[in-house]
Enzyme design. Structure first.
Site, PDB file in Angstrom:
ATOM      1  CE  LYS A   1     -47.221  64.584 -15.697  1.00  8.20           C
ATOM      2  NZ  LYS A   1     -46.349  64.756 -14.505  1.00  8.20           N
TER       3      LYS A   1
ATOM      4  CB  SER B   1     -47.550  61.951 -12.377  1.00  6.22           C
ATOM      5  OG  SER B   1     -46.915  63.210 -12.498  1.00  6.22           O
TER       6      SER B   1
ATOM      7  CB  SER C   1     -43.926  63.439 -11.558  1.00 16.87           C
ATOM      8  OG  SER C   1     -44.790  63.143 -10.489  1.00 16.87           O
TER       9      SER C   1
END
Length: 442
Positions: free
Chosen positions: A80, A155, A179
């Site tokens: 990420k 996310s 997330s």
């Protein structure tokens, strides 16, 4: 080689160890697939090909000389875009951090590199990790593997997409309110939220230092267990012989079952029956502390995140997606006394939860009450964005507020996951329960 691209990380590691797969060829195969994929620019923010190939060549040499560093030595993964990677951009999905290039790896990246993992690149994400939907008009919105017109969850949106679309065997994300687990559930993956503080946050672009956690998105519980261990330099939990026979589960009631839509509820109820058929004892449980904890999210999270980001945001607010900007600015409305009082109440809710659940091996709930929302409608309707985002995060954020670990597993129904809450600092025990549950749900 194409057949290997759909394998789990651990299966690839075993193949490397057996001499069936060479890490260099494996890395080339993934990059070829990424470069040829129509949606790659919506999934990867940037690739780190030079680094990956250097790591793959080193892993190949170790494999030939019998000096592999771990089972996953030579296996590629994605990260990420909030984990610092030396010399490669880390922008956390925000134009506020455009062209930010760290000089050193995040600690979890260091640990992973030290055990031979290969860094494919950085994946897109919700802006500054402050959304459960994965919609990001500032940079890119990754796709959902089950619905081309929907968001993928966030996310850690690109992290999930990289695995679901076969562009990485596994991915590392972060989870502040769901997330890791929401995009894992909506893309039919395993997602692990570790206990807060178990994995280092040093070198991670923060959202909330009090609630941020690091966790993997994978094709199997085995992958999640090993990656979690490698990122903290610890031995992997022993998953052998795990069974549901004699396990006691609580099916959480009230808050987590409110407004659950038909498909997630049906999938959850079927999953419960499969777990019960595999030998688990499951009984309903109401914990009033859950509602109390959820009511505290308002003063706790926005207050902290706005405090961390206020100066950066207010220096350039027009660079942000307006819905994310408004969520940050909610923090203006809470005072230091509000924040302190909320923490005292949350500590009490955590103690009440611990007392109510101590006799159970895990507590069960639907991972998300909704299916992935429509991207076009989110773009056009601000009210829809707000309501869907809050509902998407409702069940998962319980784990963050209570400071415990949690695991989402696919149910076999597209974009519908079942979540297992474990006790604080009992991540290994939860993963052992999880691998048995995974077998029952397969």
């Amino acid at each position: 080689m194409q057949d290997w691209l759909s394998k789990s990380a651990c299966d690839l590691g075993r193949a490397i160890g057996a001499g069936e797969v060479d890490p260099v060829n494996l890395a080339h195969a993934f990059f070829d697939k990424i470069e040829g994929h129509a949606l790659k620019d919506r999934i990867y923010a940037r690739l780190t090909k030079d680094r990956a190939m250097a790591e793959a060549h080193a892993a190949s040499e170790r494999a030939r000389s019998g000096q592999r560093l771990s089972l996953l030595d030579g296996v590629p993964i994605s990260w990420k875009d909030l984990f610092d990677t030396a010399g490669a951009g880390t922008e956390a999905g925000s134009k506020l951090l455009a062209a930010r290039v760290p000089e050193a790896d995040a600690v979890v990246v260091q640990y992973s590199s030290a055990t031979g993992l290969v860094c494919l690149g950085k994946t897109h994400m919700s802006e500054l990790a402050f959304s459960g939907l994965g919609y990001n008009p500032s940079t890119a919105t990754p796709p959902c593997v089950n619905d081309a017109d929907a968001v993928p969850g966030g996310s850690s949106s690109g992290a999930a997409a990289s695995v679901a679309f076969g562009l990485a065997p596994a991915a590392i994300g972060s989870d502040t309110g769901g997330s890791v687990r929401i995009p894992a559930a909506w893309n039919d993956l395993v997602g692990m939220k570790t206990t807060h503080g178990r994995l280092s946050l040093e070198g991670c672009v923060p959202l909330s230092l009090k609630f941020d956690t690091v966790g993997p998105l994978t094709r199997s519980v085995e992958d999640a267990a090993l990656l979690t261990a490698l990122m903290q330099g610890a031995p992997a939990p022993d998953l052998r012989g795990a069974t549901l026979k004699g396990r006691r589960f609580a099916a959480l009631q009230t808050s987590v079952l409110e407004d659950v839509r038909d498909a997630p509820m049906a999938a959850y109820e079927t999953a419960i029956e499969r777990l019960r058929a595999a030998g688990a004892e499951i009984e309903p449980l109401e914990v009033p502390a859950v509602a109390e904890a959820l009511a505290l999210a308002g003063p706790l999270l926005p207050g902290e995140v706005y405090g961390l980001w206020r100066d950066v945001i207010e220096a350039n607010p027009e660079a942000m997606y307006v819905e994310i900007l408004e969520r940050f600015r909610l923090g203006k409305g809470f005072s230091a006394p509000d924040y302190s009082a909320a923490w005292a109440k949350l500590d009490a809710a955590r103690a009440a939860w611990d007392a109510a659940t101590v006799a159970y091996d895990a507590v069960l709930a639907p991972t998300a009450p909704i299916l992935p929302p429509n991207l076009e409608r989110l773009n056009a309707d601000g009210d829809y964005y707000k309501t869907e985002n809050l509902l998407a995060l409702r069940n998962t954020r319980i784990g963050n507020l209570l400071g415990i670990c949690a695991l989402t597993l696919p149910t076999g129904v597209a974009s519908c996951g079942i979540m297992l809450f474990g006790a604080r600092d009992c991540d290994a025990a939860l993963l052992r329960v999880g691998v048995a549950a995974e077998a029952a749900l397969a």
